[in-house]
Structure formats: structure tokens, C-alpha cells
Design an enzyme around this catalytic site. Structure first.
Site, short mmCIF file in Angstrom:
data_model
loop_
_atom_site.label_atom_id
_atom_site.label_comp_id
_atom_site.label_asym_id
_atom_site.label_seq_id
_atom_site.Cartn_x
_atom_site.Cartn_y
_atom_site.Cartn_z
N SER A 64 3.22 1.75 2.63
CA SER A 64 2.31 0.67 2.22
C SER A 64 0.90 0.76 2.80
O SER A 64 0.01 0.08 2.32
CB SER A 64 2.89 -0.68 2.66
OG SER A 64 3.59 -1.25 1.62
N LYS A 67 -1.85 1.31 0.48
CA LYS A 67 -2.32 0.25 -0.42
C LYS A 67 -3.76 -0.16 -0.12
O LYS A 67 -4.55 -0.42 -1.03
CB LYS A 67 -1.42 -0.98 -0.32
CG LYS A 67 -0.01 -0.76 -0.86
CD LYS A 67 0.88 -1.95 -0.51
CE LYS A 67 2.29 -1.77 -1.05
NZ LYS A 67 3.21 -2.82 -0.55
N TYR A 191 2.79 5.66 -8.01
CA TYR A 191 2.71 4.80 -6.81
C TYR A 191 3.69 5.30 -5.73
O TYR A 191 3.38 5.30 -4.54
CB TYR A 191 3.01 3.35 -7.22
CG TYR A 191 3.37 2.46 -6.06
CD1 TYR A 191 2.38 1.93 -5.23
CD2 TYR A 191 4.70 2.16 -5.77
CE1 TYR A 191 2.71 1.12 -4.15
CE2 TYR A 191 5.05 1.36 -4.69
CZ TYR A 191 4.04 0.85 -3.89
OH TYR A 191 4.37 0.07 -2.82
N TYR A 243 2.38 -7.88 5.69
CA TYR A 243 3.48 -8.49 4.95
C TYR A 243 3.41 -10.01 5.10
O TYR A 243 2.32 -10.58 5.17
CB TYR A 243 4.84 -7.92 5.40
CG TYR A 243 4.92 -6.42 5.26
CD1 TYR A 243 4.79 -5.83 4.01
CD2 TYR A 243 5.10 -5.59 6.35
CE1 TYR A 243 4.86 -4.46 3.85
CE2 TYR A 243 5.19 -4.22 6.20
CZ TYR A 243 5.06 -3.65 4.95
OH TYR A 243 5.12 -2.30 4.80
N VAL A 261 6.46 0.75 5.72
CA VAL A 261 7.86 0.84 6.12
C VAL A 261 8.24 2.20 6.70
O VAL A 261 9.33 2.37 7.21
CB VAL A 261 8.83 0.46 4.97
CG1 VAL A 261 8.70 -1.00 4.58
CG2 VAL A 261 8.64 1.37 3.77
#
Ligand code: GLU
Length: 422
Positions: A64, A67, A191, A243, A261
Site C-alpha cells: 500500500s 498508493k 494494481y 489505514y 501490509v
């Protein structure tokens, strides 16, 4: 002399090594196989010096953390208005893989949850670029942020693709509302590759330092994105990067950050440094347990919380007094010092406003100015103009010619202080 910083990082790791608990992510089977004892930390300054400790050169998948950078690339390629039309910037308070959209606009709530990240992935490049091109551009972009060529961990990619039901569901949901216009399966494939890019903790610290340095990689010297893109990206990292524990993070750590993660966390302190940690066991939110502990300590011990109120700016006026020019002409001298920004130039304006100079000639000396931002520069130029409008002859001592280049007409430049006698 041995540098103090690596010793501090080693000490920090030592202090955090008794923090246990958590478990490596197992919904991607390949991630569950990782050595849970790995622990690394790296810090890269905004001018490009890297310090590391522990397993800082071990490769793991970015997950992540990508992102934040892909969001930056989408803004770079499509512009902020178009990206905002498709992805909002509100913290969701939900799990990263929630099937959620904003009620009215049907936009994903932010680019740090999967719905927003899948959309951002599809906004990289030109409007008609095919999905394979997005992946190429993203790999190039992430590599530029890291300052070296990165690649994809094919095993982690394949492993995640076998269990990508949730992301496929999110992508189909986005497609049904036309938030995605491409084939949902192609978007999830791209992705998932983006998430499987391999990095080290050292790489992450350089990527974060690139953000801290306003978008220019401090090691390669290449501008990857503009400072405006960085400002938007860091803002979203601060409010949505951790998160569903973003609020907790802002209050305890206060550094714009993103976790993944894979066990990585990176944080960027604007103008100062990028820092990254790697330790696979995750807490219930999906954040690395030791990583969070290390960031908390670092922020607390080093006073790195973004909201730490800095000591009051020293007076911007170093001295102000009546002098005589070499010619014997009386003048009034203002010596400004330190970093000039809104609050410091305001002090100077106030002084001139409250006790206007009586002498016809006014000298403003910037030799002790250490920096000036765009706002302060504009304010200072306007101050000079207004002193001139009040009928004064204005002299400026500006060795760096930061202000002088745009000085209002009538302002005379003194090369150095020798031209005015004490
Ligand atoms: N590839 C992972 C997913 O989309 C990334 C999740 C994460 O790091 O939070 O599920």
C-alpha cells in the site's frame, strides 16, 4: 568523528526489539512466509544523506505504500481537478479494502484505501493509454522516487492474484459507477503488480526524502513531481495514510506517513527528512507493530511531531537605528535577520507602521536574512514600495539579490554595508 545518527538509529531499534505481537499478513499467502524477525530502519535527509540500521537492505514488497506515490503520479499526469473528480480526500475510518464509495458522488473516499488506489492507478499517464502502459509508468515513477530501478516480485504478485476477490469486487463496483472506465480485471492486475514492487527500507527512506524535499530526489537530483503535487500527497498521507488508525497516528506521531501490509512504513517530514521502517508483524489495523513503535519513539524523542509549536520567532529586526551615509546624509537603517516568512515580515511592517522613519533616506539591510519564502518576498517588496510612496529614498543591501531583482523602481541598491557609514 563517528556520526551520531546511525548510533541513534541502532539504539532506537534496540529499544523497539522487545516490542512483540502482531502477525505478518496472511491473506496474501506469499507474505505469510516472510521471516518475522527482520527489522530495519533508514533515514534519508532532504539533502540526500542516508543512515541505516538493521535489515535496511532486505527486499520486500511495497504494497500500500505505493498508493501515495501513484496518487502523486496521477495528479502529475492528469492535474488535481481531474483527480479530485474521481477520488475524494476524506479519511474513511474504514478498513483499507472496504467496499465503500461516497454516498452521492460515488467517488472513493480517498486514494489510500483500495477503492481510491485502484482509481488512481487508472489515472496515471495519458487518457487513452492502455493498462499495460500504466504499469510501465508506475514502475518508472516509483523507480525515480527511489533513485534506482525497481522490479516486481512475481511470486508475491501471482500469490495475491489468486486471492484478489475483494479487489476485483471493488474494481467492478467502481466500473459500475464509471469511476473506472477500463476493464476492472486489467486494473486489478496492474494494481497488484504495483503493490508487488520490491523495495528496501533504504529505498523507502529515499522515496520519503523525495517528498520531504518537495518532489526532487535528493540523491539523483531529479525532479519527480512538483512541490504542489507533494503538498497534496503529504496532506492525504497525514489524514488517511495509516489505514483506520490515522487519527491515532496524527496525535501520537504527527508525521505524514504510509504503511503497507508487507511490513513497511515510511514517513516524510517536509523540509527535513524521510524515514522508513520494516518489520513484518502487523497490528489489527494492518500497520507494522515495531514500525509504529519506532515512529512513536522517534517522533517523541526527536521532537518531530509536525504540530510541535516552534519557539517564537526571534525578532526579525536585528537592529534599527539612525546612521549617516558616507556622504554624511542621515539615514534610518533596518537590519533584518533569520528566516523571513509571513510572521517575521509582519513584525518589520508593524515596526515601520508604528514608528515611521523620520529620515528621508531609509536603508534596509538583508545581509543577515537566512531564507525567504515567496509570501515574505512579496510582502517585503510591497513594504519597500510603500516606504518609497511615503516620500523616502530607499536603499537595499541584498548580497544574495533575492529581493533586489524585483525591487520597485526608485529602490537603490547598496553593494555592501561599506557604502553606509555606521
Ligand atoms: N496489495 C494489497 C491489497 O490491495 C495492499 C494492501 C496494503 O498494503 O494495505 O490488498
Amino acid at each position: 568523528m563517528r556520526s551520531i545518527v546511525p548510533d541513534y538509529l541502532a539504539e532506537l531499534m534496540q529499544e523497539c526489539s522487545d516490542v512483540t505481537g502482531g502477525a505478518p499478513a496472511d491473506y496474501i499467502p506469499e507474505l505469510a512466509r516472510v521471516d518475522r524477525a527482520l527489522f530495519g530502519i533508514a533515514l534519508t535527509t532532504a539533502d540526500g544523506r542516508t543512515y541505516t540500521s538493521g535489515d535496511a537492505d532486505t527486499l520486500f514488497t511495497i504494497q500500500s505504500i505505493s498508493k501515495a506515490f501513484v496518487y502523486a503520479m496521477a495528479i502529475r499526469d492528469r492535474g488535481l481537478p481531474e483527480v479530485l473528480e474521481r477520488i475524494d480526500v476524506e479519511p474513511s475510518g474504514e478498513a483499507f479494502n472496504e467496499l465503500s464509495l461516497e454516498r452521492n458522488s460515488k467517488r472513493p473516499l480517498n486514494p489510500m484505501i483500495n477503492a481510491g488506489a485502484l482509481t488512481a492507478h487508472s489515472l496515471v499517464g495519458a487518457p487513452n493509454d492502455p493498462p499495460e502502459r500504466w504499469v510501465e509508468l508506475i514502475l518508472e515513477g516509483l523507480s525515480e522516487f527511489a533513485g534506482r530501478e525497481l522490479d516486481v516480485d512475481q511470486r508475491v504478485f501471482a500469490s495475491e492474484m489468486q486471492h484478489a476477490h475483494r479487489n476485483l469486487a471493488i474494481a467492478h463496483m467502481l466500473r459500475s459507477y464509471d469511476m473506472l472506465t477500463a476493464d476492472p480485471e486489467a486494473v486489478v492486475g496492474g494494481y497488484t503488480r504495483q503493490c508487488a514492487v520490491r523495495v528496501t527500507t533504504r529505498d523507502l527512506s529515499v522515496m520519503a526524502a523525495t517528498l520531504a524535499n518537495g518532489g526532487t530526489n535528493p540523491i539523483t537530483g531529479r525532479q519527480v513531481v512538483t512541490p504542489e503535487v507533494v503538498q497534496q500527497t503529504l496532506s492525504v498521507m497525514l489524514t488517511c495514510g495509516m489505514y483506520d488508525s490515522a487519527g491515532d497516528w496524527i496525535t501520537t506521531v504527527g508525521i505524514p506517513a504510509k504503511s503497507g501490509v508487507g511490513g513497511g512504513i515510511l514517513g516524510a517530514l517536509p523540509g527535513q527528512f524521510g524515514v522508513a521502517t520494516f518489520s513484518p508483524p502487523l497490528d489489527e489495523h494492518g500497520n507494522s507493530v515495531r514500525g509504529v513503535a519506532a515512529f512513536e519513539r522517534l517522533s517523541h524523542e526527536m521532537g518531530m511531531h509536525l504540530m510541535t509549536v516552534p519557539p517564537l520567532t526571534r525578532s526579525v529586526i536585528r537592529r534599527h537605528r539612525r546612521i549617516a551615509l558616507r556622504s554624511g546624509t542621515p539615514a534610518y537603517l533596518y537590519e533584518l535577520q533569520g528566516p523571513l516568512r509571513f510572521s517575521s515580515v509582519e513584525q518589520a511592517i508593524r515596526l515601520v507602521e508604528e514608528s515611521p522613519p523620520q529620515e528621508h533616506t531609509v536603508v534596509v539591510d538583508l545581509q543577515n536574512m537566512t531564507s525567504i519564502d515567496a509570501t515574505a518576498r512579496r510582502m517585503l517588496l510591497e513594504l519597500l514600495r510603500r516606504i518609497g510612496l511615503d516620500g523616502h529614498e530607499v536603499w537595499l543591501i541584498d548580497g544574495e539579490t533575492v529581493v533586489a531583482g524585483a525591487a520597485p523602481s526608485g529602490v537603490r541598491l547598496a553593494d555592501d554595508v561599506m557604502q553606509v557609514a555606521g
